[in-house]
Design an enzyme around this catalytic site. Structure first.
Site, short mmCIF file in Angstrom:
data_model
loop_
_atom_site.label_atom_id
_atom_site.label_comp_id
_atom_site.label_asym_id
_atom_site.label_seq_id
_atom_site.Cartn_x
_atom_site.Cartn_y
_atom_site.Cartn_z
N CYS A 139 0.78 -1.25 0.00
CA CYS A 139 0.00 0.00 0.00
C CYS A 139 0.81 1.29 0.00
CB CYS A 139 -0.94 0.00 1.19
SG CYS A 139 -2.00 -1.43 1.19
C1 UGA Z 1 -1.30 0.19 5.67
C2 UGA Z 1 -2.05 1.16 6.58
O1 UGA Z 1 -1.48 1.16 7.89
C3 UGA Z 1 -3.54 0.78 6.67
O2 UGA Z 1 -4.25 1.75 7.42
C4 UGA Z 1 -4.12 0.71 5.26
O3 UGA Z 1 -5.47 0.30 5.27
C5 UGA Z 1 -3.32 -0.26 4.41
O4 UGA Z 1 -1.94 0.14 4.40
C6 UGA Z 1 -3.89 -0.23 3.03
O5 UGA Z 1 -3.85 0.83 2.39
O6 UGA Z 1 -4.52 -1.23 2.61
P1 UGA Z 1 -0.28 -2.28 5.98
O7 UGA Z 1 0.54 -1.92 4.78
O8 UGA Z 1 -1.04 -3.54 5.96
O9 UGA Z 1 -1.35 -1.09 6.29
O10 UGA Z 1 0.66 -2.37 7.26
P2 UGA Z 1 1.34 -1.30 8.24
O11 UGA Z 1 1.16 -1.78 9.62
O12 UGA Z 1 0.88 0.08 7.95
O13 UGA Z 1 2.89 -1.44 7.89
C7 UGA Z 1 3.41 -1.07 6.63
C8 UGA Z 1 4.92 -1.12 6.66
O14 UGA Z 1 5.44 -0.07 7.46
C9 UGA Z 1 5.50 -2.42 7.26
O15 UGA Z 1 6.60 -2.84 6.50
C10 UGA Z 1 5.93 -2.01 8.65
O16 UGA Z 1 6.96 -2.79 9.17
C11 UGA Z 1 6.38 -0.59 8.40
N1 UGA Z 1 6.36 0.26 9.60
C12 UGA Z 1 5.21 0.46 10.27
C13 UGA Z 1 7.53 0.84 10.04
O17 UGA Z 1 8.61 0.68 9.42
N2 UGA Z 1 7.50 1.62 11.15
C14 UGA Z 1 6.35 1.84 11.84
O18 UGA Z 1 6.41 2.57 12.86
C15 UGA Z 1 5.18 1.25 11.39
#
Ligand code: UGA
Length: 422
Positions: free
Chosen positions: A260
């Site tokens: 995403c």
């Molecule tokens: C993301 C959004 O958080 C959701 O709200 C949204 O619905 C979704 O995309 C979408 O558009 O469908 P997602 O990609 O499933 O969700 O997962 P996240 O928890 O957001 O993590 C994304 C990436 O960012 C992961 O690789 C995670 O490790 C990384 N991340 C997350 C970080 O590097 N640091 C953080 O503090 C948080």
């Protein structure tokens, strides 16, 4: 209410199981026979914590799955949850959205119904499918309603997020459409934001752009902290108490992956450029993230001058814990770099190895952490799986050299290690 959901990916299936759990009658529809067969056996086509359990509870009672789109005939509400993949220029491919709209038009219910776009689409897309929906003579605002209802589900906690949203955004063509959708969400005691269609579409992009930028910013702070000998996580704690910032999405590391953040940021960049605006921050967010992904290899090379022939254990392939998804995962780029440098790569992930085998066949897939670590010259940790958090010095004792570098903060202070930004 009777709900049909077109598309059984993460969003479609989790939304379907969620509404079924709330007591609605749900029909999940997908062209992919294999996916439908799996769902009908109570097996989600992808790994998502707790989904299988909840699917089994509602299957054949409140939820059914089928490849036959004609089944939308009885629906009160039809959700479009199909994919919107990136094209080469970053813009989104609307092929599946348009196909879903065609099918809705062809098999439209005889009574009034509401079409809801849940897929992530750039502003004005929902309006653009009105001619397709109307092609067989039914009129929007009279014979059927139209809404845009973005999702904010995170993979790994998608069902929980569906059932516990922070807010619900309803973009509506007219009041009647929005009222019906609001009724569907009546059991949720959270703010409901009613907007026009294009505002709802933009809210989704703005959220992902904001979160992606927040991660790139904490990674940038982290890169500076590392040079100064400061633990980024202590800094994150110190700033997270500020209500204007909040403690969430401040985990520095090897950058964001997943289907995403990059895709949506690129689509927004593409859209802005078409409008004659250059989105500088969004571009930097993506660029910094691409560099961040492989920083761990440079740190490794500072410790082992030449990686040729060295055994490198890679723990974690999924882009985050709780999923088998490797789309845009930092692990892909990191393994590519390690391969280029001639390292012998031994990987382990509790869920994502099968998916990684489709990209890299010629690396070593290990049955467990021990096999990956045995005689390794170094270990890279790339996913924050719970089982990695429990690792102790004893687990690492079989390594040839104890060089441990984390891309996600998982290890406790007792294990001597280093992080990408700490
Ligand atoms: C993301 C959004 O958080 C959701 O709200 C949204 O619905 C979704 O995309 C979408 O558009 O469908 P997602 O990609 O499933 O969700 O997962 P996240 O928890 O957001 O993590 C994304 C990436 O960012 C992961 O690789 C995670 O490790 C990384 N991340 C997350 C970080 O590097 N640091 C953080 O503090 C948080």
């Amino acid at each position: 209410m009777k709900i049909s959901i077109i598309g059984t990916g993460y969003v479609g299936l989790c939304t379907g199981v969620g509404f079924a759990k709330l007591g609605h009658d749900v029909t999940c529809i997908d062209v992919d026979e294999d996916k439908i067969e799996k769902i009908n056996k109570g097996k989600p086509p992808f790994f998502e914590e707790n989904l299988e359990n909840e699917l089994k509870k509602v299957l054949n009672k409140k939820l059914k799955a089928n490849t036959d789109t004609k089944l939308i005939k009885n629906s009160d509400v039809i959700f479009i949850c199909v994919g919107t993949p990136s094209k080469k220029d970053g813009s989104i491919d609307l092929q599946y959205i348009n196909e879903a709209a065609e099918e809705i038009s062809d098999f439209a219910p005889d009574k009034y119904f509401v079409v809801v776009v849940k897929s992530t689409v750039v502003p004005k897309t929902t309006e653009s499918i009105i001619p397709i929906l109307e092609k067989n003579g039914k009129k929007v605002g009279k014979d059927f309603g139209l809404c845009m209802n973005p999702e904010f589900l995170k993979e790994g906690t998608a069902l929980h997020d569906f059932l516990n949203p922070d807010r619900i955004v309803i973009g509506e063509y007219d009041k009647k459409s929005g009222d019906i959708l609001e009724k569907l969400y009546s059991k949720f005691n959270v703010p409901i934001i009613r907007t026009n269609l294009r505002t709802a579409e933009m809210i989704k992009y703005a959220v992902n752009a904001f979160l992606a930028t927040k991660i790139s910013l904490i990674n940038e702070i982290g890169n500076i902290c590392k040079k100064l000998g400061i633990d980024t996580y202590e800094v994150a704690k110190g700033i997270g108490y500020d209500k204007r910032i909040s403690p969430y999405f401040l985990s520095a590391g090897c950058g964001f992956g997943g289907s995403c953040f990059k895709k949506d940021s690129l689509a927004l960049i593409n859209e802005a450029e078409k409008l004659g605006y250059e989105p500088k921050i969004l571009k930097d967010t993506i660029d910094l993230n691409e560099e961040q992904k492989t920083k761990i290899v440079s740190i490794l090379e500072e410790k082992i001058k030449t990686l040729k022939g060295k055994k490198i254990a890679v723990l974690g392939l999924a882009f985050k814990a709780g999923t088998d998804d490797i789309r845009d995962a930092p692990s892909i780029e990191i393994i590519k770099k390690l391969k280029e440098k001639g390292a012998k790569i031994f990987v382990y992930d509790p869920k994502a190895m099968e998916n990684m085998m489709k990209i890299y066949r010629d690396i070593n897939y290990c049955k467990n952490i021990g096999e990956a670590l045995k005689n390794a010259d170094a270990c890279l940790i790339l996913t924050d799986w719970e089982e990695f958090k429990k690792l102790s010095n004893k687990d690492f004792s079989k390594m040839k050299k104890k060089i441990i570098i984390e891309g996600r903060k998982v290890l406790g202070k007792k294990v001597k290690h280093e992080g990408v930004c700490w």
